[in-house]
Enzyme design. Structure first.
Site, PDB file in Angstrom:
ATOM      1  CD  GLN A 185      -2.890  -1.239   2.296  1.00  0.00           C
ATOM      2  OE1 GLN A 185      -2.558  -1.860   3.300  1.00  0.00           O
ATOM      3  NE2 GLN A 185      -4.042  -0.608   2.209  1.00  0.00           N
ATOM      4  CG  ASN A 212      -3.572  -7.525   7.873  1.00  0.00           C
ATOM      5  OD1 ASN A 212      -3.637  -6.987   8.979  1.00  0.00           O
ATOM      6  ND2 ASN A 212      -4.341  -7.152   6.851  1.00  0.00           N
ATOM      7  CD  GLU A 213      -8.041  -6.717   8.288  1.00  0.00           C
ATOM      8  OE1 GLU A 213      -8.492  -6.726   7.137  1.00  0.00           O
ATOM      9  OE2 GLU A 213      -8.164  -5.746   9.052  1.00  0.00           O
ATOM     10  CG  HIS A 260      -0.909  -6.247   5.196  1.00  0.00           C
ATOM     11  ND1 HIS A 260      -0.945  -5.614   6.413  1.00  0.00           N
ATOM     12  CD2 HIS A 260      -2.056  -5.882   4.573  1.00  0.00           C
ATOM     13  CE1 HIS A 260      -2.057  -4.883   6.521  1.00  0.00           C
ATOM     14  NE2 HIS A 260      -2.754  -5.029   5.407  1.00  0.00           N
TER      15      HIS A 260
HETATM   16  C1  FCB Z   1      -7.746  -3.318   6.712  1.00  0.00           C
HETATM   17  C2  FCB Z   1      -6.444  -3.708   6.033  1.00  0.00           C
HETATM   18  C3  FCB Z   1      -5.556  -2.541   5.715  1.00  0.00           C
HETATM   19  C4  FCB Z   1      -6.342  -1.346   5.222  1.00  0.00           C
HETATM   20  C5  FCB Z   1      -7.495  -1.026   6.152  1.00  0.00           C
HETATM   21  C6  FCB Z   1      -8.311   0.179   5.763  1.00  0.00           C
HETATM   22  O1  FCB Z   1      -8.719  -4.287   6.504  1.00  0.00           O
HETATM   23  O2  FCB Z   1      -5.724  -4.599   6.846  1.00  0.00           O
HETATM   24  O3  FCB Z   1      -4.591  -2.962   4.795  1.00  0.00           O
HETATM   25  O4  FCB Z   1      -6.754  -1.547   3.933  1.00  0.00           O
HETATM   26  O5  FCB Z   1      -8.332  -2.142   6.237  1.00  0.00           O
END
Ligand code: FCB
Length: 417
Positions: free
Chosen positions: A21, A181-182, A137
């Protein structure tokens, strides 16, 4: 009346970014995806956004908005960016290492890129910013996506090998590792809605990938701990506050089901393989015989409801894991900076409240330090404490960042009653 909310000694304050990003110049499955879909995204913007959003952010109709390209050029400007973070009173910083740079070819690690990230870590150390390092990520190296990405039979092993390599080379510099991440968001958008690479819409694959990621985390956890037993290893989970409106039986049952699957399933599976929980929280989802029945009294530029109490409730939901908690992301897109100061303060009141209610919260990392490339939305959403002019790449500190700096420096928040 004013009240001073004092945070625990040693609380970590800062902001977060991720490689794809902000860095610029990446070649991975995501950059390929951007090239293929930019035109389509620009064309479809009119169906996705309200008219006020279309008027305020006409960039959404330009295919160039959807190409990460040079992004913020953080890859070359990290020193300048960390100077800003330092000047804003931060004492911690979260960033991610780009897998496609470290391992551009299967099994071949790039020493030059390892040296680059070593310099990044040293630049943080010089400024007394505690690094939180995300191992993955989302974007994948091209060789891996060509094999099928996370569907590839060897994917878990490749991830474990990559994580072990990072642990081996950076074991003296990194105390906090975030493996993934997520996972939930990644699997959802990549495998059910098809909005993100690899663009699949197959529920069976979705469940498969969630389980692969659980396994990948566990393997990486063990590999890192074998190399660096003192390291703290966890994930960053995207938890949502599901609220059973009016506390009716049906709403409560719906809440139970989604809490179980979305908020707790992954964490329960890895509960013996985590030293902390990293929480990313943006969303509140009011359930009223259906989902997303939010009031939306205040919203961000992306239309996400600004509901700070969601952070309190999601933090409370993590108490049962009995490990320290770090807020790894929370924030908003707010181009004119009209809501950010209010929102940060309101979020921190909720962190304070959760701490008082027995959740061991030890840090808060605002998303994001810089404006950046918001995945399939591109550049128009402005999440940064620092505004980026994408023509000149000039950095400009937003007023809200200075208000946050006061809090970081004093380790406290003045609450007006
Ligand atoms: C999260 C992501 C991050 C960014 C935010 C706004 O879900 O982990 O990379 O995009 O949202």
């Amino acid at each position: 009346m004013e009240k001073i909310l004092q945070f625990p000694k040693g609380f970590l304050w800062g902001a977060a970014t991720s490689a794809h990003q902000v860095e610029g110049g990446n070649t991975n499955d995501w950059s390929e995806w951007e090239k293929k879909h930019a035109e389509r995204f620009a064309g479809e913007a009119k169906n996705h956004w309200e008219s006020w959003q279309q008027e305020r952010f006409p960039e959404m109709f330009d295919p160039a908005n959807y190409i990460s390209g040079h992004a913020t050029d953080h890859y070359n400007r990290y020193e300048e960016d960390f100077d800003i973070a330092k000047s804003l009173g931060h004492n911690a910083h979260r960033f991610s290492i780009e897998w496609s740079r470290i391992e551009p070819e299967e099994g071949k690690f790039d020493e030059k890129e390892i040296a680059h990230y070593r310099q990044v870590l040293q630049a943080l150390k010089k400024r007394s910013l505690e690094p939180f390092v995300t191992i993955w990520h989302w974007p994948l190296p091209l060789w891996l996506s060509e094999k099928g990405g996370w569907e590839a039979p060897g994917a878990t092993m490749y991830f474990e090998r990559y994580a072990a390599k990072l642990a081996a080379v950076f074991k003296d510099e990194v105390r906090f590792w975030i493996t993934i991440n997520e996972s939930q968001i990644y699997a959802l958008h990549g495998y059910t809605t098809g909005e993100w690479p690899p663009g699949k819409t197959n529920v069976f694959l979705y469940f498969l990938i969630v389980h692969k990621l659980i396994n990948a985390h566990k393997k990486a956890y063990q590999a890192i701990k074998a190399i660096a037993p003192e390291a703290n290893v966890g994930i960053a989970t995207h938890n949502i506050y599901f609220e059973a409106h009016k506390n009716t039986f049906i709403n409560r049952m719906l809440k139970k089901a989604v809490d179980w699957w979305w908020n707790d399933y992954f964490l329960n599976k890895i509960s013996r393989h985590q030293d902390f929980v990293g929480l990313n929280n943006y969303l509140h989802n009011r359930i009223d015989y259906g989902f997303n029945k939010n009031e939306n009294m205040k919203v961000s530029d992306m239309g996400w409801e600004l509901y700070p109490e969601a952070l309190f409730h999601t933090l409370m939901g993590l108490k049962k894991y009995k490990v320290p908690v770090y807020v790894m992301e929370s924030g908003l897109a707010d181009a004119d900076d009209s809501r950010r100061e209010w929102f940060i303060k309101a979020l921190l009141e909720q962190v304070y409240r959760a701490n008082k209610s027995g959740v061991d919260v030890r840090g808060f990392l605002y998303w994001s330090l810089l404006d950046n490339f918001e995945w399939d939305k591109g550049f128009w959403p402005r999440f940064g404490l620092v505004a980026i002019d994408y023509e000149t790449l000039e950095r400009k500190i937003r007023p809200s960042a200075r208000a946050y700096a006061e809090i970081c420096r004093s380790n406290s928040l003045i609450q007006k009653e």
